[in-house]
Design an enzyme around this catalytic site. Sequence first.
Site, mmCIF file in Angstrom:
data_model
loop_
_atom_site.group_PDB
_atom_site.id
_atom_site.type_symbol
_atom_site.label_atom_id
_atom_site.label_comp_id
_atom_site.label_asym_id
_atom_site.label_seq_id
_atom_site.Cartn_x
_atom_site.Cartn_y
_atom_site.Cartn_z
ATOM 1 N N GLY A 242 55.570 15.014 71.796
ATOM 2 C CA GLY A 242 55.584 14.948 73.257
ATOM 3 C C GLY A 242 54.402 14.208 73.866
ATOM 4 O O GLY A 242 53.942 13.183 73.354
ATOM 5 N N ASP A 262 47.120 20.601 65.974
ATOM 6 C CA ASP A 262 48.309 21.375 66.366
ATOM 7 C C ASP A 262 48.405 22.586 65.457
ATOM 8 O O ASP A 262 47.629 22.722 64.502
ATOM 9 C CB ASP A 262 49.578 20.515 66.309
ATOM 10 C CG ASP A 262 50.602 20.917 67.387
ATOM 11 O OD1 ASP A 262 51.060 22.064 67.370
ATOM 12 O OD2 ASP A 262 50.912 20.068 68.255
ATOM 13 N N ASP A 285 45.531 27.044 65.246
ATOM 14 C CA ASP A 285 46.109 27.715 66.417
ATOM 15 C C ASP A 285 44.960 27.936 67.388
ATOM 16 O O ASP A 285 44.029 28.693 67.093
ATOM 17 C CB ASP A 285 46.741 29.043 65.975
ATOM 18 C CG ASP A 285 47.351 29.800 67.155
ATOM 19 O OD1 ASP A 285 46.985 29.509 68.313
ATOM 20 O OD2 ASP A 285 48.184 30.683 66.911
ATOM 21 N N ASN A 312 45.584 19.489 75.691
ATOM 22 C CA ASN A 312 46.981 19.198 76.020
ATOM 23 C C ASN A 312 47.952 20.294 75.582
ATOM 24 O O ASN A 312 48.999 20.465 76.193
ATOM 25 C CB ASN A 312 47.370 17.865 75.372
ATOM 26 C CG ASN A 312 48.878 17.679 75.328
ATOM 27 O OD1 ASN A 312 49.498 17.297 76.326
ATOM 28 N ND2 ASN A 312 49.490 17.969 74.179
ATOM 29 N N ALA A 313 47.620 21.031 74.509
ATOM 30 C CA ALA A 313 48.563 22.031 73.983
ATOM 31 C C ALA A 313 48.994 22.965 75.106
ATOM 32 O O ALA A 313 48.171 23.421 75.903
ATOM 33 C CB ALA A 313 47.910 22.828 72.857
ATOM 34 N N LEU A 321 59.316 37.056 87.581
ATOM 35 C CA LEU A 321 58.265 38.044 87.340
ATOM 36 C C LEU A 321 58.843 39.431 87.051
ATOM 37 O O LEU A 321 58.343 40.159 86.195
ATOM 38 C CB LEU A 321 57.317 38.099 88.541
ATOM 39 C CG LEU A 321 56.087 38.992 88.350
ATOM 40 C CD1 LEU A 321 55.184 38.471 87.240
ATOM 41 C CD2 LEU A 321 55.305 39.115 89.650
ATOM 42 N N TYR A 378 53.178 30.447 83.959
ATOM 43 C CA TYR A 378 52.826 29.046 83.705
ATOM 44 C C TYR A 378 51.999 28.456 84.858
ATOM 45 O O TYR A 378 50.974 27.805 84.636
ATOM 46 C CB TYR A 378 54.118 28.247 83.497
ATOM 47 C CG TYR A 378 53.904 26.802 83.138
ATOM 48 C CD1 TYR A 378 53.607 26.424 81.832
ATOM 49 C CD2 TYR A 378 53.999 25.802 84.105
ATOM 50 C CE1 TYR A 378 53.420 25.094 81.497
ATOM 51 C CE2 TYR A 378 53.820 24.478 83.787
ATOM 52 C CZ TYR A 378 53.531 24.116 82.474
ATOM 53 O OH TYR A 378 53.342 22.799 82.156
ATOM 54 N N THR A 413 61.695 13.612 78.903
ATOM 55 C CA THR A 413 61.466 14.170 77.590
ATOM 56 C C THR A 413 62.795 14.570 76.973
ATOM 57 O O THR A 413 63.827 14.565 77.643
ATOM 58 C CB THR A 413 60.593 15.431 77.694
ATOM 59 O OG1 THR A 413 61.363 16.423 78.358
ATOM 60 C CG2 THR A 413 59.308 15.180 78.426
HETATM 61 P P1 NAD Z 1 55.411 20.164 73.917
HETATM 62 O O1 NAD Z 1 55.942 21.538 73.834
HETATM 63 O O2 NAD Z 1 56.296 19.055 73.522
HETATM 64 O O3 NAD Z 1 54.089 20.033 73.041
HETATM 65 C C1 NAD Z 1 53.079 20.977 73.092
HETATM 66 C C2 NAD Z 1 52.375 20.971 71.760
HETATM 67 O O4 NAD Z 1 51.384 21.992 71.814
HETATM 68 C C3 NAD Z 1 53.310 21.301 70.587
HETATM 69 O O5 NAD Z 1 53.139 20.361 69.561
HETATM 70 C C4 NAD Z 1 52.854 22.679 70.180
HETATM 71 O O6 NAD Z 1 53.019 22.936 68.802
HETATM 72 C C5 NAD Z 1 51.391 22.661 70.578
HETATM 73 N N1 NAD Z 1 50.873 24.018 70.698
HETATM 74 C C6 NAD Z 1 51.474 25.071 71.314
HETATM 75 N N2 NAD Z 1 50.741 26.185 71.133
HETATM 76 C C7 NAD Z 1 49.650 25.821 70.408
HETATM 77 C C8 NAD Z 1 48.531 26.538 69.892
HETATM 78 N N3 NAD Z 1 48.399 27.863 70.096
HETATM 79 N N4 NAD Z 1 47.615 25.869 69.181
HETATM 80 C C9 NAD Z 1 47.736 24.538 68.966
HETATM 81 N N5 NAD Z 1 48.776 23.802 69.427
HETATM 82 C C10 NAD Z 1 49.724 24.451 70.126
HETATM 83 O O7 NAD Z 1 54.844 19.993 75.406
HETATM 84 P P2 NAD Z 1 54.675 18.679 76.330
HETATM 85 O O8 NAD Z 1 55.822 18.611 77.247
HETATM 86 O O9 NAD Z 1 54.318 17.503 75.518
HETATM 87 O O10 NAD Z 1 53.449 19.132 77.213
HETATM 88 C C11 NAD Z 1 52.124 18.800 76.920
HETATM 89 C C12 NAD Z 1 51.260 19.359 78.029
HETATM 90 O O11 NAD Z 1 51.659 18.787 79.273
HETATM 91 C C13 NAD Z 1 51.388 20.864 78.188
HETATM 92 O O12 NAD Z 1 50.122 21.408 78.499
HETATM 93 C C14 NAD Z 1 52.334 20.999 79.350
HETATM 94 O O13 NAD Z 1 52.157 22.219 80.020
HETATM 95 C C15 NAD Z 1 51.957 19.818 80.192
HETATM 96 N N6 NAD Z 1 53.015 19.359 81.116
HETATM 97 C C16 NAD Z 1 54.196 18.856 80.649
HETATM 98 C C17 NAD Z 1 55.174 18.404 81.551
HETATM 99 C C18 NAD Z 1 56.495 17.811 81.104
HETATM 100 O O14 NAD Z 1 57.287 17.376 81.932
HETATM 101 N N7 NAD Z 1 56.793 17.760 79.821
HETATM 102 C C19 NAD Z 1 54.932 18.479 82.925
HETATM 103 C C20 NAD Z 1 53.717 19.001 83.352
HETATM 104 C C21 NAD Z 1 52.769 19.424 82.443
#
Ligand code: NAD
Length: 472
Positions: A242, A262, A285, A312-313, A321, A378, A413
């Site tokens: 992602g 990751d 983690d 970023n994770a 709620l 979130y 995505t």
């Molecule tokens: P995704 O779920 O595709 O990727 C997130 C990654 O974080 C995964 O590879 C996951 O394994 C890793 N991860 C999760 N928990 C973890 C942990 N405890 N330790 C280490 N790694 C961990 O998400 P994404 O859509 O690529 O989002 C990336 C960031 O952008 C996130 O913070 C998300 O909240 C934010 N975001 C995404 C969007 C969107 O439209 N996709 C919009 C706004 C914000």
Amino acid sequence: AGLTAPSGNRPQSSDGDTSTGTGSASGDTGTASGDRDIGTDPGTASGDTGAGAEGAARDPGADGAVTVTAGGELADAVRAALAATGVEFVAAAEHPAALVYDASGLTDAAQLGGLREFLGPRVRSLRTGGRVLVLARPPAEAPDVAAHVARRALTGFVRSLGKEVGRGATVSLLRVATGGESSLGSTLRFLLSPRSAYVSGQVVDVAPAPAGGPGRAGSADGAAAERPLAGRTALVTGAAQGIGAAIAATLAADGATVVCLDVPAQGEALAAVANRVGGSSLHLDITAPTAPRELVEYLTQRYDGVDIVVHNAGVLRDRTLAKMTEAEWDTVLSVNLIAPQRLTAALVDDPTALRPGARIVCLSSLNGIAGAAGQTNYAASKAGVIGLVEAYAPVLAQRGVTINAVAPGFIETRMTASMPLTVREVGRRANSLAQGGLPVDVAEAVSWLAAPDSGGITGQTVRVCGQSLLGA
Ligand code: NAD
């Protein structure tokens, strides 16, 4: 290569996604599918109107004439900062790639009409996917009420013009504090190029960069502009897929050595990303009690510290709620907010983990600003991330370290591609650019904030949302 013309390929960011969501229209429901060929000229490829930095020219260039006003205090600094990138500044052009209005001389609201006079007749001649940039001094520095009022008025102007300009063009307000003139290079390269394709209606403040940073402050020479992160080490959490994978690829393309982190369960995907970007993979983690110590040890022993940290994770556990379980609440808060906070504290407290002039960039979210039904957990975590940035910025400034956030909106995505069509279309359309962004659009914003010559920007949250109608 011009402002909107092709040059070079952007790294693909088409990795998979495992997150779950309820289909919130602002896009926090998944990750990259990379199914659009954004192509080379924002505004023409695949029927798009401009978003998508992928495959596009990364720098403003020679055939992209920029029409710029004279008379303010900042026009010369802009010309100097972009001198080596080949931008041609002209007083008038038939189809300018960008219109730059220097409003830094504003002293009174009566002078705001100059914006209408300059931009009104020209805005339609702007190229598809072009840029409007208004330069100003910050209201906080205004010598009197009249100047403060006039400067503050610019935000409403810029946000409104962003909503009416159309054809993939974006509008930004760049406020440069006294002394910030020499720290404009990376910001102008970002805001005036297709890298900022999904950033519109935003206000960016540039202060003087603290002394003793990583050098290359002006970074106006071509080589620095091409690989601005050369020699830097970057950590990207959640890099297996992602947006994180796109960030790793973009930082690497910009010259950084990338440590891709990751969870162990993502082993193969993470190794693949690390291989692709020529970096290393760290299975950790981030919520583990020992994670901060392990991370600091890894970065200090293997790399002598880190220059760029990208938190970023992130995870989603959407539920209203009334029905949300303790586990759903805790998981989201601990991954998205508490872990970045603890990791940042550990890096800051260690004397060598963060190199001088380090850059920290956190992933917030539009939903952390606007809120979304089913996302109390979130949105709390992502608003908390903005607080993390605000709280640390003044503390870290003393060390020449910056900390900022990017807040993505609807990003195309795999998960958003699988959302019900109507929800997806609302998410896509409900912004000034009338389309979703790409992971690379977020990655480009991260790379800009991570640049050595972005030292004048800290404590800010930049939305990468195409000027979403939500949470404005
Ligand atoms: P995704 O779920 O595709 O990727 C997130 C990654 O974080 C995964 O590879 C996951 O394994 C890793 N991860 C999760 N928990 C973890 C942990 N405890 N330790 C280490 N790694 C961990 O998400 P994404 O859509 O690529 O989002 C990336 C960031 O952008 C996130 O913070 C998300 O909240 C934010 N975001 C995404 C969007 C969107 O439209 N996709 C919009 C706004 C914000």
